[in-house]
Write an enzyme that holds these catalytic residues in place. Structure first.
Site, PDB file in Angstrom:
ATOM      1  N   ALA A  12     -19.660  30.599  -3.691  1.00 33.55           N
ATOM      2  CA  ALA A  12     -18.331  30.542  -4.312  1.00 33.55           C
ATOM      3  C   ALA A  12     -18.207  29.353  -5.267  1.00 33.55           C
ATOM      4  CB  ALA A  12     -17.260  30.455  -3.233  1.00 33.55           C
ATOM      5  N   ASP A  74     -31.298  30.395 -10.507  1.00 32.82           N
ATOM      6  CA  ASP A  74     -31.924  29.670  -9.404  1.00 32.82           C
ATOM      7  C   ASP A  74     -31.893  28.219  -9.812  1.00 32.82           C
ATOM      8  OD1 ASP A  74     -33.159  29.876  -6.796  1.00 32.82           O
ATOM      9  OD2 ASP A  74     -34.879  28.945  -7.756  1.00 32.82           O
ATOM     10  N   SER A  75     -31.433  27.393  -8.906  1.00 28.38           N
ATOM     11  CA  SER A  75     -31.237  26.005  -9.282  1.00 28.38           C
ATOM     12  C   SER A  75     -31.607  25.101  -8.136  1.00 28.38           C
ATOM     13  CB  SER A  75     -29.775  25.790  -9.683  1.00 28.38           C
ATOM     14  OG  SER A  75     -28.921  26.230  -8.653  1.00 28.38           O
ATOM     15  N   TYR A 159     -25.463  19.009  -3.383  1.00 28.43           N
ATOM     16  CA  TYR A 159     -25.937  17.627  -3.540  1.00 28.43           C
ATOM     17  C   TYR A 159     -25.085  16.810  -4.511  1.00 28.43           C
ATOM     18  CZ  TYR A 159     -30.051  19.548  -1.207  1.00 28.43           C
ATOM     19  OH  TYR A 159     -30.895  20.152  -0.305  1.00 28.43           O
ATOM     20  N   ASP A 160     -23.978  17.368  -4.994  1.00 26.76           N
ATOM     21  CA  ASP A 160     -23.164  16.639  -5.973  1.00 26.76           C
ATOM     22  C   ASP A 160     -22.761  15.230  -5.524  1.00 26.76           C
ATOM     23  OD1 ASP A 160     -23.035  18.347  -8.213  1.00 26.76           O
ATOM     24  OD2 ASP A 160     -21.523  19.603  -7.270  1.00 26.76           O
ATOM     25  N   HIS A 185     -26.494  21.349 -15.649  1.00 30.50           N
ATOM     26  CA  HIS A 185     -27.682  22.183 -15.803  1.00 30.50           C
ATOM     27  C   HIS A 185     -27.298  23.656 -15.955  1.00 30.50           C
ATOM     28  CE1 HIS A 185     -26.312  21.758 -11.777  1.00 30.50           C
ATOM     29  NE2 HIS A 185     -27.218  22.513 -11.209  1.00 30.50           N
TER      30      HIS A 185
HETATM   31  P1  IMP Z   1     -29.900  28.640  -5.235  1.00 27.50           P
HETATM   32  O1  IMP Z   1     -28.593  29.214  -4.819  1.00 27.50           O
HETATM   33  O2  IMP Z   1     -31.083  29.283  -4.637  1.00 27.50           O
HETATM   34  O3  IMP Z   1     -29.978  28.490  -6.728  1.00 27.50           O
HETATM   35  O4  IMP Z   1     -29.914  27.191  -4.619  1.00 27.50           O
HETATM   36  C1  IMP Z   1     -29.396  26.158  -5.298  1.00 27.50           C
HETATM   37  C2  IMP Z   1     -29.226  24.962  -4.373  1.00 27.50           C
HETATM   38  O5  IMP Z   1     -29.492  23.806  -5.174  1.00 27.50           O
HETATM   39  C3  IMP Z   1     -27.801  24.831  -3.908  1.00 27.50           C
HETATM   40  O6  IMP Z   1     -27.597  25.447  -2.672  1.00 27.50           O
HETATM   41  C4  IMP Z   1     -27.646  23.339  -3.848  1.00 27.50           C
HETATM   42  O7  IMP Z   1     -28.257  22.860  -2.693  1.00 27.50           O
HETATM   43  C5  IMP Z   1     -28.491  22.860  -5.015  1.00 27.50           C
HETATM   44  N1  IMP Z   1     -27.690  22.813  -6.257  1.00 27.50           N
HETATM   45  C6  IMP Z   1     -27.859  23.593  -7.362  1.00 27.50           C
HETATM   46  N2  IMP Z   1     -26.940  23.297  -8.306  1.00 27.50           N
HETATM   47  C7  IMP Z   1     -26.176  22.315  -7.775  1.00 27.50           C
HETATM   48  C8  IMP Z   1     -25.038  21.609  -8.275  1.00 27.50           C
HETATM   49  O8  IMP Z   1     -24.521  21.825  -9.385  1.00 27.50           O
HETATM   50  N3  IMP Z   1     -24.526  20.687  -7.448  1.00 27.50           N
HETATM   51  C9  IMP Z   1     -25.046  20.424  -6.228  1.00 27.50           C
HETATM   52  N4  IMP Z   1     -26.079  21.066  -5.706  1.00 27.50           N
HETATM   53  C10 IMP Z   1     -26.660  22.004  -6.482  1.00 27.50           C
END
Ligand code: IMP
Length: 209
Positions: A12, A74-75, A159-160, A185
């Site tokens: 969300a 993916d982040s 992790y913000d 990002h």
């Molecule tokens: P994804 O949903 O597989 O892309 O996992 C991304 C994970 O990276 C998230 O659950 C967070 O742990 C971290 N992450 C990615 N973008 C952010 C951000 O903008 N703020 C804080 N944590 C982030």
């Protein structure tokens, strides 16, 4: 007909940021929940890009609607001192159900005694799009910062609270959603994706995609 864009995430916090960034597009933005799609996706890629493509393709297959554009991201957080951990494992770090208070404190502890200049880190976001004809494109955005010494701020997610951005002098959890969306990002990867979609969908015509 308004272009439908389905964003493949169940997060969300991400969805809030994505809607904000894509709000100037003349498109209907749907989450997986809104589209009534459930997909159990194995993120077994070795890069952010590979995982984004895996997710976008799986959701496009589940959606089964050829006129929809499916986007997936993916982040994660790369910490240089920890050999780019947690990286593509950011969501799974210490276990998917472990709270971020615990994950963040763990990372702070692992950097104990490490000086500012070695605490460099970045959030990375890869976005993949599956276009109506099946073409796949990817973009990548990055924001550079460093790991703070304690959690600060309550905006954002994940992790913000420990990600300090020198140009703001604050963590990304201390930024407003507008401030974060100017530099994040995800915003950078999405802006790039918006440009690419405009080029691909109706080349030669100006469109509000
Ligand atoms: P994804 O949903 O597989 O892309 O996992 C991304 C994970 O990276 C998230 O659950 C967070 O742990 C971290 N992450 C990615 N973008 C952010 C951000 O903008 N703020 C804080 N944590 C982030």
């Amino acid at each position: 007909m308004r272009q439908k864009i389905l964003f493949a995430t169940g997060n969300a916090g991400k969805m809030r940021e994505i809607r904000e960034i894509l709000q100037d597009m003349d498109a209907e933005i749907l989450s997986m929940k809104e589209a009534g799609i459930e997909a159990d996706i194995q993120e077994n890629g070795t890069t952010f890009e590979e995982n984004a493509v895996i997710k976008a393709k799986a959701v496009a297959a589940a959606a089964g609607q050829s006129e929809v554009i499916v986007l997936a991201d993916d982040s994660g957080l790369e910490i240089d001192y920890l050999n780019k951990e947690p990286g593509i494992y950011s969501a799974r770090y210490l276990g998917e159900n472990t709270s971020y208070a615990v994950k963040n404190q763990n990372l702070i502890d692992r950097l104990e005694g490490v000086p500012d200049h070695k605490r460099t880190a970045r959030f990375v976001c890869a976005i993949a799009a599956v276009l109506p004809e099946g073409e796949v494109i990817t973009t990548r955005g990055v924001i550079e910062g460093r790991i703070d010494y304690e959690e600060k701020g309550s905006n954002g997610f994940g992790y913000d609270p420990i990600f300090y951005v020198p140009e703001f002098g604050r963590t990304t959890a201390e930024l407003s959603i507008d401030e974060k969306n100017r530099v994040s990002h995800r915003a950078r990867a999405l802006e790039d994706m918006k440009t690419k979609l405009k080029e691909r969908l109706l080349p030669g015509e100006k469109v509000d995609v």
